[in-house]
Design a protein around this motif. Structure first.
Motif, PDB file in Angstrom:
ATOM      1  N   PRO A  30       0.808  -1.230   0.000  1.00 50.06           N
ATOM      2  CA  PRO A  30       0.000   0.000   0.000  1.00 50.06           C
ATOM      3  C   PRO A  30       0.840   1.279   0.000  1.00 50.06           C
ATOM      4  O   PRO A  30       0.545   2.223  -0.740  1.00 50.06           O
ATOM      5  N   ALA A  31       1.892   1.293   0.807  1.00 49.92           N
ATOM      6  CA  ALA A  31       2.756   2.473   0.868  1.00 49.92           C
ATOM      7  C   ALA A  31       3.535   2.635  -0.435  1.00 49.92           C
ATOM      8  O   ALA A  31       3.684   3.754  -0.950  1.00 49.92           O
ATOM      9  N   THR A  32       4.019   1.518  -0.970  1.00 51.28           N
ATOM     10  CA  THR A  32       4.778   1.577  -2.223  1.00 51.28           C
ATOM     11  C   THR A  32       3.890   2.045  -3.362  1.00 51.28           C
ATOM     12  O   THR A  32       4.274   2.901  -4.163  1.00 51.28           O
ATOM     13  N   ALA A  33       2.681   1.480  -3.452  1.00 48.29           N
ATOM     14  CA  ALA A  33       1.755   1.852  -4.527  1.00 48.29           C
ATOM     15  C   ALA A  33       1.400   3.336  -4.461  1.00 48.29           C
ATOM     16  O   ALA A  33       1.325   4.011  -5.494  1.00 48.29           O
ATOM     17  N   ALA A  34       1.198   3.835  -3.262  1.00 56.83           N
ATOM     18  CA  ALA A  34       0.863   5.254  -3.094  1.00 56.83           C
ATOM     19  C   ALA A  34       2.000   6.140  -3.592  1.00 56.83           C
ATOM     20  O   ALA A  34       1.768   7.196  -4.207  1.00 56.83           O
ATOM     21  N   SER A  35       3.230   5.709  -3.347  1.00 58.80           N
ATOM     22  CA  SER A  35       4.393   6.463  -3.801  1.00 58.80           C
ATOM     23  C   SER A  35       4.531   6.404  -5.320  1.00 58.80           C
ATOM     24  O   SER A  35       4.818   7.413  -5.976  1.00 58.80           O
ATOM     25  N   VAL A  36       4.302   5.213  -5.870  1.00 64.04           N
ATOM     26  CA  VAL A  36       4.422   5.020  -7.322  1.00 64.04           C
ATOM     27  C   VAL A  36       3.368   5.821  -8.070  1.00 64.04           C
ATOM     28  O   VAL A  36       3.634   6.389  -9.136  1.00 64.04           O
ATOM     29  N   GLU A  37       2.156   5.873  -7.524  1.00 65.46           N
ATOM     30  CA  GLU A  37       1.045   6.569  -8.186  1.00 65.46           C
ATOM     31  C   GLU A  37       1.386   8.008  -8.562  1.00 65.46           C
ATOM     32  O   GLU A  37       0.905   8.525  -9.575  1.00 65.46           O
ATOM     33  N   ALA A  38       2.224   8.642  -7.753  1.00 63.29           N
ATOM     34  CA  ALA A  38       2.588  10.038  -8.011  1.00 63.29           C
ATOM     35  C   ALA A  38       3.362  10.196  -9.318  1.00 63.29           C
ATOM     36  O   ALA A  38       3.430  11.307  -9.872  1.00 63.29           O
ATOM     37  N   SER A  39       3.936   9.106  -9.802  1.00 56.34           N
ATOM     38  CA  SER A  39       4.745   9.157 -11.024  1.00 56.34           C
ATOM     39  C   SER A  39       4.068   8.485 -12.214  1.00 56.34           C
ATOM     40  O   SER A  39       4.628   8.462 -13.312  1.00 56.34           O
ATOM     41  N   VAL A  40       2.889   7.925 -11.997  1.00 60.01           N
ATOM     42  CA  VAL A  40       2.148   7.255 -13.079  1.00 60.01           C
ATOM     43  C   VAL A  40       1.196   8.261 -13.720  1.00 60.01           C
ATOM     44  O   VAL A  40       0.472   8.969 -13.020  1.00 60.01           O
ATOM     45  N   VAL A  41       1.222   8.332 -15.034  1.00 56.13           N
ATOM     46  CA  VAL A  41       0.414   9.315 -15.758  1.00 56.13           C
ATOM     47  C   VAL A  41      -0.416   8.630 -16.846  1.00 56.13           C
ATOM     48  O   VAL A  41      -0.134   7.500 -17.249  1.00 56.13           O
ATOM     49  N   GLY A  42      -1.424   9.317 -17.293  1.00 55.94           N
ATOM     50  CA  GLY A  42      -2.213   8.834 -18.419  1.00 55.94           C
ATOM     51  C   GLY A  42      -1.662   9.399 -19.714  1.00 55.94           C
ATOM     52  O   GLY A  42      -1.192  10.540 -19.755  1.00 55.94           O
ATOM     53  N   ILE A  43      -1.693   8.601 -20.778  1.00 56.43           N
ATOM     54  CA  ILE A  43      -1.276   9.064 -22.096  1.00 56.43           C
ATOM     55  C   ILE A  43      -2.542   9.261 -22.929  1.00 56.43           C
ATOM     56  O   ILE A  43      -3.409   8.378 -22.967  1.00 56.43           O
ATOM     57  N   GLY A  44      -2.656  10.409 -23.563  1.00 57.77           N
ATOM     58  CA  GLY A  44      -3.874  10.671 -24.320  1.00 57.77           C
ATOM     59  C   GLY A  44      -3.646  11.498 -25.556  1.00 57.77           C
ATOM     60  O   GLY A  44      -2.521  11.881 -25.892  1.00 57.77           O
ATOM     61  N   ILE A  45      -4.747  11.769 -26.257  1.00 57.51           N
ATOM     62  CA  ILE A  45      -4.734  12.618 -27.447  1.00 57.51           C
ATOM     63  C   ILE A  45      -5.676  13.796 -27.190  1.00 57.51           C
ATOM     64  O   ILE A  45      -6.797  13.611 -26.702  1.00 57.51           O
ATOM     65  N   TYR A  46      -5.202  14.996 -27.527  1.00 57.77           N
ATOM     66  CA  TYR A  46      -6.006  16.199 -27.343  1.00 57.77           C
ATOM     67  C   TYR A  46      -6.380  16.780 -28.708  1.00 57.77           C
ATOM     68  O   TYR A  46      -5.521  16.947 -29.593  1.00 57.77           O
ATOM     69  N   ASN A  47      -7.672  17.035 -28.876  1.00 60.07           N
ATOM     70  CA  ASN A  47      -8.175  17.659 -30.094  1.00 60.07           C
ATOM     71  C   ASN A  47      -9.240  18.680 -29.674  1.00 60.07           C
ATOM     72  O   ASN A  47     -10.318  18.301 -29.215  1.00 60.07           O
ATOM     73  N   ARG A  48      -8.927  19.942 -29.805  1.00 60.08           N
ATOM     74  CA  ARG A  48      -9.831  20.993 -29.320  1.00 60.08           C
ATOM     75  C   ARG A  48     -11.147  21.036 -30.085  1.00 60.08           C
ATOM     76  O   ARG A  48     -12.138  21.611 -29.612  1.00 60.08           O
ATOM     77  N   LEU A  49     -11.191  20.393 -31.270  1.00 58.17           N
ATOM     78  CA  LEU A  49     -12.396  20.415 -32.078  1.00 58.17           C
ATOM     79  C   LEU A  49     -13.322  19.230 -31.826  1.00 58.17           C
ATOM     80  O   LEU A  49     -14.450  19.196 -32.309  1.00 58.17           O
ATOM     81  N   SER A  50     -12.828  18.249 -31.077  1.00 61.82           N
ATOM     82  CA  SER A  50     -13.647  17.051 -30.832  1.00 61.82           C
ATOM     83  C   SER A  50     -14.363  17.151 -29.486  1.00 61.82           C
ATOM     84  O   SER A  50     -14.042  18.003 -28.662  1.00 61.82           O
ATOM     85  N   LYS A  51     -15.336  16.265 -29.288  1.00 58.92           N
ATOM     86  CA  LYS A  51     -16.054  16.196 -28.012  1.00 58.92           C
ATOM     87  C   LYS A  51     -16.131  14.734 -27.569  1.00 58.92           C
ATOM     88  O   LYS A  51     -16.728  13.917 -28.266  1.00 58.92           O
TER      89      LYS A  51
END
Length: 259
Positions: A30-51
């Motif tokens: 639990p402590a390790t996972a909480a620490s790791v979470e701070a460095s885990v990110v989502g990868i996505g695509i941004y398009n200002r014209l889409s919804k």
């Protein structure tokens, strides 16, 4: 008789020590996972014209100098619509409070399915990369965003063990079912980690780490699907594959000009 009693006492002590060791490991996660979470990110695509304007496509984690994010090459192989100025983004944080940062693919290794993105903004906390030898039976955990495009940016942690270290190739029922591509991969001698743990779509690029130390040992790469793609959700195989961190280190070294 005294010798038998002494042996029994020794066995009890050994069992107690093993039990305590396993409990200690379980308590570390639990402590390790909480620490790791701070460095885990989502990868996505941004398009200002889409919804909606943003779409989550995978998981990544911060490495190197804190300005780099590691993920799978196949995650960022999605073609971008240049006319609509689509860009890759990295989501930092969780849920509706997550902030997005623009990111550019700066290094790619298609052979080992790895990629590095450089993110805009201040550096983030990088995860340590392990130098330890990985053995079959070693405990592991991984944190990412399974089904994140549906469930949102809420990290989930799974645990298991390293079940095997086979050549990278999709299992086939018989030799005649092996494709030319699979045969080439087998011939190359490139080994991966087979994990006794369930990963789902969205987990691609998740860091696999030591539950005690948080050191990354591999990167989630793919899941063995029993039949059709949809079976990954309805009937998961519980067999997940991960790329050894050694290859990620080489890609990071390439980025910084280290040979």
């Amino acid at each position: 008789m005294a010798r038998i009693t002494m042996l029994k006492q020794l066995m009890v002590l050994c069992l107690a020590a093993t039990f305590y060791f396993n409990i200690a490991k379980a308590e570390d996660l639990p402590a390790t996972a909480a620490s790791v979470e701070a460095s885990v990110v989502g990868i996505g695509i941004y398009n200002r014209l889409s919804k909606p304007t943003s779409k989550l496509i995978g998981t990544g984690f911060v490495v190197g100098d804190g300005e780099l994010v590691a993920t799978n090459a196949h995650v960022v192989s999605v073609p971008l619509n240049s006319e609509q100025r689509e860009r890759f983004v990295v989501f930092v944080g969780t849920g509706n409070t997550a902030k997005k940062r623009h990111a550019d693919v700066v290094e790619i290794d298609n052979v080992h399915d790895l990629a590095l993105l450089k993110i805009e903004g201040p550096p983030l906390k990088p995860l340590p990369l392990s130098d330890s030898k990985v053995r079959i039976g070693d405990p592991i955990a991984f944190t990412g965003f399974p089904l994140g495009d549906i469930l949102g940016l809420y990290p989930a942690t799974h645990q298991g063990i390293v079940a095997g270290i086979p050549p990278i190739a999709t299992p086939a029922k018989t030799a005649k079912d092996l494709t030319i591509k699979q045969l080439k991969l087998l011939k190359r001698g490139f080994k991966i980690y087979q994990l006794d743990a369930i990963a789902y779509p969205g987990n691609s690029g998740s860091p696999v780490y030591n539950p005690e130390t948080g050191e990354v040992i591999a990167i989630i790469n793919k899941v063995y699907v029993k039949s059709v793609k949809e079976a990954a959700l309805t009937n998961p195989s519980a067999i997940t594959y991960a790329i050894p961190v050694t290859f990620l280190k080489k890609l990071i070294d390439k980025r910084f000009g280290v040979r």
